[in-house]
Structure formats: structure tokens, C-alpha cells
Scaffold this active site. Structure first.
Site, PDB file in Angstrom:
ATOM      1  N   LYS A  84      19.380   7.177  51.440  1.00 53.57           N
ATOM      2  CA  LYS A  84      18.409   7.984  50.698  1.00 53.57           C
ATOM      3  C   LYS A  84      18.517   7.630  49.209  1.00 53.57           C
ATOM      4  CE  LYS A  84      18.175  11.455  48.196  1.00 53.57           C
ATOM      5  NZ  LYS A  84      17.103  11.216  47.253  1.00 53.57           N
TER       6      LYS A  84
ATOM      7  N   CYS B 288      26.926   4.352  34.205  1.00 54.66           N
ATOM      8  CA  CYS B 288      28.084   5.230  34.435  1.00 54.66           C
ATOM      9  C   CYS B 288      29.285   4.769  33.634  1.00 54.66           C
ATOM     10  CB  CYS B 288      28.420   5.283  35.919  1.00 54.66           C
ATOM     11  SG  CYS B 288      28.669   3.649  36.629  1.00 54.66           S
TER      12      CYS B 288
ATOM     13  N   GLU C 107      29.043  13.653  29.819  1.00 56.15           N
ATOM     14  CA  GLU C 107      28.297  12.410  30.003  1.00 56.15           C
ATOM     15  C   GLU C 107      26.860  12.641  29.531  1.00 56.15           C
ATOM     16  OE1 GLU C 107      27.209  11.280  34.017  1.00 56.15           O
ATOM     17  OE2 GLU C 107      27.980   9.266  33.657  1.00 56.15           O
TER      18      GLU C 107
ATOM     19  N   GLU D 283      31.141   8.253  43.908  1.00 54.55           N
ATOM     20  CA  GLU D 283      31.148   7.489  42.651  1.00 54.55           C
ATOM     21  C   GLU D 283      30.400   8.333  41.641  1.00 54.55           C
ATOM     22  OE1 GLU D 283      32.636   4.676  41.998  1.00 54.55           O
ATOM     23  OE2 GLU D 283      33.135   3.986  44.010  1.00 54.55           O
TER      24      GLU D 283
HETATM   25  P1  NAD Z   1      22.041  12.880  40.678  1.00 49.16           P
HETATM   26  O1  NAD Z   1      23.375  13.424  41.049  1.00 49.16           O
HETATM   27  O2  NAD Z   1      21.051  13.787  40.053  1.00 49.16           O
HETATM   28  O3  NAD Z   1      21.297  12.263  41.946  1.00 49.16           O
HETATM   29  C1  NAD Z   1      21.889  11.236  42.713  1.00 49.16           C
HETATM   30  C2  NAD Z   1      21.298  11.282  44.114  1.00 49.16           C
HETATM   31  O4  NAD Z   1      21.675  12.516  44.727  1.00 49.16           O
HETATM   32  C3  NAD Z   1      19.772  11.225  44.166  1.00 49.16           C
HETATM   33  O5  NAD Z   1      19.384  10.420  45.251  1.00 49.16           O
HETATM   34  C4  NAD Z   1      19.393  12.684  44.415  1.00 49.16           C
HETATM   35  O6  NAD Z   1      18.174  12.835  45.081  1.00 49.16           O
HETATM   36  C5  NAD Z   1      20.539  13.130  45.312  1.00 49.16           C
HETATM   37  N1  NAD Z   1      20.768  14.581  45.354  1.00 49.16           N
HETATM   38  C6  NAD Z   1      20.412  15.517  44.449  1.00 49.16           C
HETATM   39  N2  NAD Z   1      20.802  16.743  44.870  1.00 49.16           N
HETATM   40  C7  NAD Z   1      21.411  16.574  46.060  1.00 49.16           C
HETATM   41  C8  NAD Z   1      22.044  17.460  46.969  1.00 49.16           C
HETATM   42  N3  NAD Z   1      22.121  18.769  46.754  1.00 49.16           N
HETATM   43  N4  NAD Z   1      22.590  16.939  48.094  1.00 49.16           N
HETATM   44  C9  NAD Z   1      22.544  15.615  48.331  1.00 49.16           C
HETATM   45  N5  NAD Z   1      21.947  14.734  47.503  1.00 49.16           N
HETATM   46  C10 NAD Z   1      21.395  15.198  46.369  1.00 49.16           C
HETATM   47  O7  NAD Z   1      22.352  11.614  39.767  1.00 49.16           O
HETATM   48  P2  NAD Z   1      21.298  10.707  38.991  1.00 49.16           P
HETATM   49  O8  NAD Z   1      20.815  11.499  37.831  1.00 49.16           O
HETATM   50  O9  NAD Z   1      20.343  10.109  39.945  1.00 49.16           O
HETATM   51  O10 NAD Z   1      22.232   9.508  38.481  1.00 49.16           O
HETATM   52  C11 NAD Z   1      22.978   9.546  37.329  1.00 49.16           C
HETATM   53  C12 NAD Z   1      24.431   9.818  37.631  1.00 49.16           C
HETATM   54  O11 NAD Z   1      24.943   8.811  38.510  1.00 49.16           O
HETATM   55  C13 NAD Z   1      25.312   9.755  36.400  1.00 49.16           C
HETATM   56  O12 NAD Z   1      26.203  10.840  36.393  1.00 49.16           O
HETATM   57  C14 NAD Z   1      26.081   8.440  36.582  1.00 49.16           C
HETATM   58  O13 NAD Z   1      27.315   8.401  35.932  1.00 49.16           O
HETATM   59  C15 NAD Z   1      26.230   8.380  38.057  1.00 49.16           C
HETATM   60  N6  NAD Z   1      26.500   7.004  38.479  1.00 49.16           N
HETATM   61  C16 NAD Z   1      27.792   6.664  38.808  1.00 49.16           C
HETATM   62  C17 NAD Z   1      28.083   5.356  39.172  1.00 49.16           C
HETATM   63  C18 NAD Z   1      29.488   4.948  39.528  1.00 49.16           C
HETATM   64  O14 NAD Z   1      29.662   3.829  39.974  1.00 49.16           O
HETATM   65  N7  NAD Z   1      30.491   5.802  39.341  1.00 49.16           N
HETATM   66  C19 NAD Z   1      27.076   4.391  39.199  1.00 49.16           C
HETATM   67  C20 NAD Z   1      25.772   4.772  38.856  1.00 49.16           C
HETATM   68  C21 NAD Z   1      25.502   6.090  38.493  1.00 49.16           C
END
Ligand code: NAD
Length: 488
Positions: free
Chosen positions: A174, A283, A384, A249
Site C-alpha cells: 500500500k 528521513c 522532524e 523505518e
Molecule cells: P505517514 O506516516 O503519514 O504515512 C506513511 C504511510 O502510512 C502512508 O502510506 C499512509 O497512507 C500510511 N498510513 C497512515 N495512517 C495509517 C494507519 N493508521 N495505519 C496504517 N497505515 C497508515 O508518513 P509520510 O508523511 O508518508 O512520510 C514521511 C515520514 O516517513 C517521515 O517521518 C520520514 O522520516 C519517514 N521515512 C522514513 C524512512 C526511513 O528509512 N527510516 C524513509 C522514508 C521516509
């Protein structure tokens, strides 16, 4: 263009009939319509993946054959690299050069795991019990739910898809609801490469209605998530229902430590690269710059001078160095952090607002922003911000640099700039982070593990460790003595 979900080998619309328009964050123009699925579609995808794992051929296929299919996916990504990169730039606003680079890395990830698929022969154990044989084998975990973010849509998906396929799992993926285009395209490529029906399923829709069910469902054996810390917490709680394996992650607030003996010019250039690459939506962005006292003022002056020349604009324009933020909501969040920083007493020395250029007003642009006189008590230093926002602190000793760098709930990555190799090694060994760079920032590759200490996550992606996440370990003990020990 209209796109679909992929469930049990069929390209389908959402059962509820809803769609979402995907927009280009550079100018807010629509680029595609995609299904806006919910729990019904997710359940159908879970059922298909369950069926394919429990009754299908994929988990029992010779590992070499699975590996060859994963290698074919790599070849198809290379073939369609230009199209994939264009889709990624349209969807995220990042520069085309960066998207092309991502696609090469993605093909590498599939190649690496395709090659590793048949390299694990298990271990023969020297059993202490006479007349017995003992071996340890790795087997696929089962149905894997995979949830990805918007900042590196396909790169993050590849880190999950490739090892899961290589080890014989089945998948429901997803992507972020706002950046699904390259994941849709790569699902087409997986189908073309010969991944059997039901092995990979693609669900589109909001996380609360799709990802949440993947985390909760007792028919899912593993959940791998990349995204924000609060979503990660919800997923971890939901996953506890059937104690499914989890890999998280999460975010980072990564220190970039510059010692006075570093190569000054390189360290200045790389400090910009560390934080302003992809508008800071990384990230592992080097969003916390720690500078040794004696060079602090000169370093800040050089940094500000170079920041003035960063070109914002359309990712398709080759002279542009940075694109927009991903969305209006995210832009507001970054603007709010600037207000928080000012209120906390940090000194804003450049940026802090949207650019005045009229063309850029149509997109979600934000100027590269630097705060000085920051300290660890500030929210802009601890949280962040995920935008082009750099905080600067100063230190006077090696011990203080280490203490400041570790003063964070996160532990994803960090960098050290010094010409003293002993010092670099000493400091690296004391940083509580999953990745430490010495005299560089950002390198990662398929062969080396990636992941966080502390609140930056659980588990590792990439490297051999990334493959291990997708396997269960089984000990098979065989007695060869016709009269085994009997207590009764
Ligand atoms: P997010 O947590 O808002 O969303 C990530 C995913 O989770 C999306 O697909 C979203 O639809 C889904 N999601 C949202 N609510 C959910 C729920 N209740 N249950 C299950 N899935 C749900 O994150 P974002 O804004 O898309 O991405 C940015 C974040 O990702 C930043 O915090 C960044 O640091 C992190 N990130 C980490 C890495 C790493 O390697 N550590 C890499 C890339 C991004």
C-alpha cells in the site's frame, strides 16, 4: 490517465467506486486518477495473498527460479527507467536527475536480492545428542503487509518488495495515497516478469482505511512500514493482535558534525546537500548542523552565501536544484515550524517563507531556511520538520559534540567531518545511530543495512539483514537412533 489496483492478478477499481486525483506539487495540475480503496479492497487483497501463500507455488518454488524473476524485474526497471523517473518527478516534484538516480538504485536493489535468493543453504548444527542430525533453515514468513511513504515512493517500496519476493513471501503493498504512480507501474512490471497471481497485490487508498487493516489483520504475518513516528506507533499497536513480525523505518533528526580540522569548502557544500536535498523531505536529512566554535561564524557565513544561490523550480528543468514540498498540508507544517523556531528564540538568518516568484506560487515551494543560536531544548532541534529547515548549534569539545548529537529520541543517521581519521572513528563508535558517515553525507546502497536506533525504528532494510526480516528460522532435528532416550 486512469490507473487501477491489482488484486489476485486483476487490475480493478475500488469496490466503493471512489477515485482520487493525483496532482503535481510543482503546479497543482492533475496528473492521474486512481482508485481510493478501503477495507473491502484491502480484505480482498489479503485473502488473495493468503491463498497464494497457503496453496500457491511461490513459497516452494526453487529459490533460483524466484531469484531469476526478481532479476527480470530489475531488467524491466532498467528498460522503463525514463518513464518511471518521469512519473516519480510528476508525483513528488523532485528533480528528474534525482528520480533517475532513484531508479538506478531501485534496479540495484532488485538485482541484489535476486542474486541473494539462492545463496542461503541453511546451517548444519553439530548436534550434542548422539545419533542425530540437526539443521537450521530459513523459510518465508507468509503474507506481508507493506506500507510506504511519499518522499521516496518507489525506492522505499523496492526495499520491501525485492527481499520479500526473493524469500518466497506473498505481499499486499500500500503506497502513500498521494504518490502511488511508480508503485502502480512497477506492479505492471512484476506481472510482466512472471510473478504469479496473488503473490503481489496492490491496494490504494488512505492509510486509516487500508494500511490500518493490514496492520490489524490476523491473516497478515508481517507488517513492514516506512513513515512517520505517530503512524508507526499505531501500526505497532495494531500488529500486536496476532503478534505479527514488524519492521518499522521511522523518522530521523540527523546530526551533521563539523570539526574545525575538516576540509572547510567540502563541509560547507555537503552541509547544504545534507539538508536541502529533495527540499529536506528525507528521513536521513542532516537537519541539525553542529559546528565547532572556532569555525562557527565563518562556516555560517559561507553557508548562507551558498544557500542564496539554490535554484527552486520545476523538477523537469535541468537547471533546477530543488523542487517543492509534497502538499499544502506539509507546507503549512513547515511554515508552522518556522514560527515555532522564532518563538523559541532561535535566530532566523535566511529563508523562512515561501518564495515570491509568481510561477512558484502555484506550487508548494518553501525557501531554504537556516536558524542559528539553536539548542537542544528547542522543538525545531528535536522534532522532524521534514522540510528545508536547518538548525545550527555550536560545540567546543569532542565530548560535547557527541553529547549534543545523541541528545535526541531519534537514531537514524549522522555524519562527522574531520581530517583526523582516529577522531572520526572514535566519534562514530559513540553515536547511537544506524548509519554513520565520515566525510560524506547520504550514501546508502543495497549491500549495506539501513535502519534506526531508538525511536527511528525496529529492524533493518537492505543488506543481508533486510533479507532476514522476511524469513522465519526453523530448526529441524532428526533422530537416527532406533531407540531414542525415553524417560518413561
Ligand atoms: P505517514 O506516516 O503519514 O504515512 C506513511 C504511510 O502510512 C502512508 O502510506 C499512509 O497512507 C500510511 N498510513 C497512515 N495512517 C495509517 C494507519 N493508521 N495505519 C496504517 N497505515 C497508515 O508518513 P509520510 O508523511 O508518508 O512520510 C514521511 C515520514 O516517513 C517521515 O517521518 C520520514 O522520516 C519517514 N521515512 C522514513 C524512512 C526511513 O528509512 N527510516 C524513509 C522514508 C521516509
Amino acid at each position: 490517465m486512469d490507473k487501477y489496483m491489482y488484486i489476485n492478478g486483476q487490475w480493478v477499481a475500488a469496490v466503493n467506486g471512489q477515485t482520487r486525483t493525483i496532482i503535481n506539487p510543482y503546479n497543482q495540475e492533475p496528473v492521474a486518477n486512481v482508485p481510493e480503496g478501503d477495507e473491502t479492497d484491502t480484505q480482498a487483497a489479503i485473502n488473495a495473498a493468503r491463498e497464494a501463500f497457503d496453496y500457491g507455488v511461490w513459497p516452494y518454488k526453487p529459490a533460483t527460479e524466484r531469484g531469476n524473476i526478481v532479476l527480470t524485474i530489475a531488467e524491466l526497471i532498467e528498460r522503463d527507467k525514463a518513464e518511471l523517473a518521469e512519473l516519480e518527478t510528476m508525483d513528488t516534484g523532485k528533480t528528474l536527475t534525482e528520480s533517475l538516480d532513484d531508479m538506478s538504485d531501485i534496479a540495484d536493489v532488485f538485482r541484489y536480492y535476486g542474486g541473494l535468493a539462492d545463496k542461503d543453504d541453511g546451517d548444519i548444527i553439530d548436534s550434542p545428542i548422539p545419533d542425530s542430525r540437526s539443521k537450521v533453515v530459513r523459510e518465508p514468513v507468509g503474507v506481508c503487509g507493506q506500507i510506504t511513504p511519499w518522499n521516496y515512493p518507489l525506492l522505499q517500496a523496492s526495499w520491501k518488495l525485492a527481499p520479500a519476493l526473493a524469500t518466497g513471501n506473498t505481499i499486499v503493498i500500500k503506497p502513500s495515497e498521494i504518490t502511488p504512480l511508480t508503485t502502480i507501474k512497477v506492479t505492471e512490471l512484476m506481472e510482466e516478469a512472471g510473478v504469479p497471481m496473488g503473490v503481489v497485490n496492490l491496494v490504494l487508498g488512505p492509510g486509516t482505511k487500508t494500511g490500518q487493516l493490514l496492520a490489524e489483520s490476523h491473516a497478515v504475518d508481517l507488517i513492514s512500514f516506512t513513515g512517520g513516528i505517530e503512524t508507526g506507533r499505531k501500526i505497532m499497536m495494531a500488529a500486536s493482535g496476532n503478534f505479527k513480525k514488524i519492521a518499522l523505518e521511522l523518522g530521523g533528526k540527523n546530526p551533521n558534525i563539523v570539526f574545525a580540522d575538516a576540509d572547510f569548502e567540502t563541509a560547507v557544500d555537503q552541509a547544504l546537500n545534507a539538508v536541502f536535498f529533495h527540499a529536506g523531505q528525507v528521513c536521513s536529512a542532516g537537519a541539525r548542523l553542529l559546528i565547532e566554535d572556532t569555525i562557527h561564524d565563518a562556516f555560517v557565513e559561507a553557508l548562507v552565501e551558498r544557500t542564496k544561490h539554490i535554484t527552486l523550480g520545476n523538477g523537469f528543468d535541468s537547471s533546477v536544484q530543488s523542487g517543492p514540498l509534497i502538499s499544502k498540508e506539509h507546507l503549512r507544517k513547515v511554515e508552522n515550524y518556522v514560527a515555532v523556531g522564532v518563538k523559541e528564540g532561535a535566530e532566523l538568518i535566511i529563508g523562512g517563507k515561501r518564495p515570491e516568484d509568481e510561477v512558484l506560487q502555484a506550487g508548494f515551494f518553501f525557501e531554504p531556511t537556516i536558524f542559528i543560536n539553536c539548542d537542544s531544548s528547542m522543538r525545531i532541534v528535536q522534532e522532524e520538520t521534514f522540510g528545508p529547515l536547518l538548525t545550527i548549534e555550536r560545540f567546543s569539545t569532542e565530548e560535547q559534540a557527541i553529547q549534543l548529537a545523541n541528545d535526541s529520541k531519534y537514531g537514524l543517521a549522522g555524519a562527522i567531518w574531520t581530517n583526523n581519521s582516529d577522531k572520526g572513528g572514535r566519534v562514530a563508535s559513540q553515536l547511537r545511530m544506524g548509519t554513520v558517515w565520515i566525510n560524506d553525507f547520504h550514501p546508502y546502497f543495497a549491500q549495506a543495512p539501513w535502519g534506526g536506533y531508538k525511536s527511528s525504528g525496529i529492524g533493518r532494510e537492505l543488506g543481508k539483514q533486510g533479507l532476514d526480516e522476511y524469513t522465519e528460522v526453523k530448526h529441524v532435528f532428526e533422530n537416527t537412533n532406533p531407540t531414542p532416550l525415553n524417560w518413561f
